[in-house]
Design a protein around this motif. Structure first.
Motif, PDB file in Angstrom:
ATOM      1  N   ARG A   1       1.867  -5.634  -5.421  1.00  0.00           N
ATOM      2  CA  ARG A   1       2.784  -4.736  -6.131  1.00  0.00           C
ATOM      3  C   ARG A   1       2.376  -4.604  -7.600  1.00  0.00           C
ATOM      4  O   ARG A   1       2.491  -3.531  -8.197  1.00  0.00           O
ATOM      5  N   ASP A   2       1.911  -5.689  -8.194  1.00  0.00           N
ATOM      6  CA  ASP A   2       1.470  -5.652  -9.590  1.00  0.00           C
ATOM      7  C   ASP A   2       0.277  -4.711  -9.747  1.00  0.00           C
ATOM      8  O   ASP A   2       0.184  -3.969 -10.735  1.00  0.00           O
TER       9      ASP A   2
ATOM     10  N   LEU B   1       5.335  -1.435   4.482  1.00  0.00           N
ATOM     11  CA  LEU B   1       4.265  -2.364   4.846  1.00  0.00           C
ATOM     12  C   LEU B   1       3.993  -3.363   3.730  1.00  0.00           C
ATOM     13  O   LEU B   1       3.547  -4.488   3.982  1.00  0.00           O
ATOM     14  N   LEU B   2       4.282  -2.976   2.493  1.00  0.00           N
ATOM     15  CA  LEU B   2       4.010  -3.840   1.345  1.00  0.00           C
ATOM     16  C   LEU B   2       5.077  -4.912   1.154  1.00  0.00           C
ATOM     17  O   LEU B   2       4.866  -5.872   0.405  1.00  0.00           O
ATOM     18  N   ASP B   3       6.214  -4.752   1.838  1.00  0.00           N
ATOM     19  CA  ASP B   3       7.279  -5.752   1.734  1.00  0.00           C
ATOM     20  C   ASP B   3       6.784  -7.079   2.301  1.00  0.00           C
ATOM     21  O   ASP B   3       6.184  -7.124   3.383  1.00  0.00           O
TER      22      ASP B   3
ATOM     23  N   THR C   1      -7.152  -1.048  -4.351  1.00  0.00           N
ATOM     24  CA  THR C   1      -7.815  -0.841  -3.054  1.00  0.00           C
ATOM     25  C   THR C   1      -8.286  -2.165  -2.463  1.00  0.00           C
ATOM     26  O   THR C   1      -8.121  -2.427  -1.261  1.00  0.00           O
ATOM     27  N   ALA C   2      -8.864  -3.018  -3.312  1.00  0.00           N
ATOM     28  CA  ALA C   2      -9.322  -4.329  -2.842  1.00  0.00           C
ATOM     29  C   ALA C   2      -8.149  -5.182  -2.362  1.00  0.00           C
ATOM     30  O   ALA C   2      -8.249  -5.882  -1.349  1.00  0.00           O
ATOM     31  N   ALA C   3      -7.028  -5.120  -3.077  1.00  0.00           N
ATOM     32  CA  ALA C   3      -5.850  -5.908  -2.687  1.00  0.00           C
ATOM     33  C   ALA C   3      -5.290  -5.423  -1.359  1.00  0.00           C
ATOM     34  O   ALA C   3      -4.872  -6.229  -0.516  1.00  0.00           O
TER      35      ALA C   3
ATOM     36  N   GLU D   1      -0.115   2.850 -11.601  1.00  0.00           N
ATOM     37  CA  GLU D   1       0.875   3.845 -12.033  1.00  0.00           C
ATOM     38  C   GLU D   1       0.876   3.985 -13.558  1.00  0.00           C
ATOM     39  O   GLU D   1       0.950   5.099 -14.093  1.00  0.00           O
ATOM     40  N   GLN D   2       0.794   2.871 -14.252  1.00  0.00           N
ATOM     41  CA  GLN D   2       0.780   2.903 -15.721  1.00  0.00           C
ATOM     42  C   GLN D   2      -0.489   3.573 -16.237  1.00  0.00           C
ATOM     43  O   GLN D   2      -0.447   4.353 -17.203  1.00  0.00           O
TER      44      GLN D   2
END
Length: 247
Positions: free
Chosen positions: A75-76, A66-68, A119-121, A82-83
């Motif tokens: 993605r950033d 879905l993010l594609d 979450t906002a993105a 993750e970091q």
């Protein structure tokens, strides 16, 4: 149909990203609970479970087709989350003690901010205003864990200034609870769970006010977990209802 599948995916993505906020606070709250000697064995197991859920949620979000085609900023935001989780994990895996607990809390704050942005993105990319109620309800999970964490750390780290952060947090929780109680999207199950959440919230508030014979740390641990479970149920109920509406 495709619209049904996408509606379900967006709702689940917002829910899972919202869980990252809660998990960032829960992990430190449980570490503080262990340091304070409150239900240590159960807290250890719950901490391992929370860490695994956080890792699983990040892996699920990273795998979403879905993010594609979505803006690179989405993605950033996931990469930053993750970091931030990697940094928190290293702190939690270190030798237990108050200095490392304070460091873990700082790393958890960074993860909280990264999870808020993610979450906002996701909510914005989903282009569905109805997703807001999933986000709104999900944020309550974070607030109740954060509240318990702050109260525990105030005593453990001898930082009473942390208690000054509680009134605004409690006001936000109360305002959101009222908004959810008044929301038009409702079912008998949602109303019953909201009523139980209201009762448990009042119990937690009574503990924070203190008084003769009240085990404040014990009630904080138990009541914050009970509220977490209730808001998990509520978020899932809203997610299922919205999947039907959006499809």
């Amino acid at each position: 149909s495709r619209s049904v599948i996408e509606a379900a995916q967006w709702a689940e993505a917002v829910n899972r990203a919202g869980q990252l906020r809660m998990l960032s606070q829960r992990l430190v709250k449980l570490a503080a609970q262990r340091q304070a000697g409150v239900e240590v064995k159960r807290a250890r197991g719950a901490q391992d479970e929370a860490a695994q859920r956080l890792q699983d949620n990040l892996a699920h979000l990273a795998s979403l087709s879905l993010l594609d085609g979505q803006p690179a900023a989405l993605r950033d935001a996931l990469t930053r989350a993750e970091q931030a989780w990697g940094a928190l994990q290293r702190s939690l895996d270190g030798k237990a003690g108050l200095p490392l607990l304070a460091e873990a809390d700082a790393r958890a704050e960074e993860l909280l901010q990264a999870a808020e942005a993610l979450t906002a993105a996701l909510e914005a990319s989903g282009a569905r205003g109805a997703l807001r109620i999933v986000n709104l309800c999900g944020r309550q999970r974070m607030r109740v864990q954060r509240l318990a964490k702050l109260a525990l750390l105030a005593g453990l780290l001898n930082q009473p200034e942390r208690m000054a952060l509680l009134p605004a947090l409690m006001d936000d929780f109360e305002a959101t609870l009222r908004e959810l109680e008044q929301a038009p999207l409702s079912t008998p199950d949602i109303r019953e769970t909201l009523a139980a959440a209201r009762d448990e919230w009042l119990r937690l508030l009574r503990a924070l006010r203190g008084g003769p014979g009240i085990d404040v740390q014990g009630v904080l641990a138990a009541s914050s977990d009970a509220l977490l479970d209730l808001f998990h149920r509520l978020t899932d109920s809203y997610e299922r209802s919205l999947q039907l509406i959006m499809s």
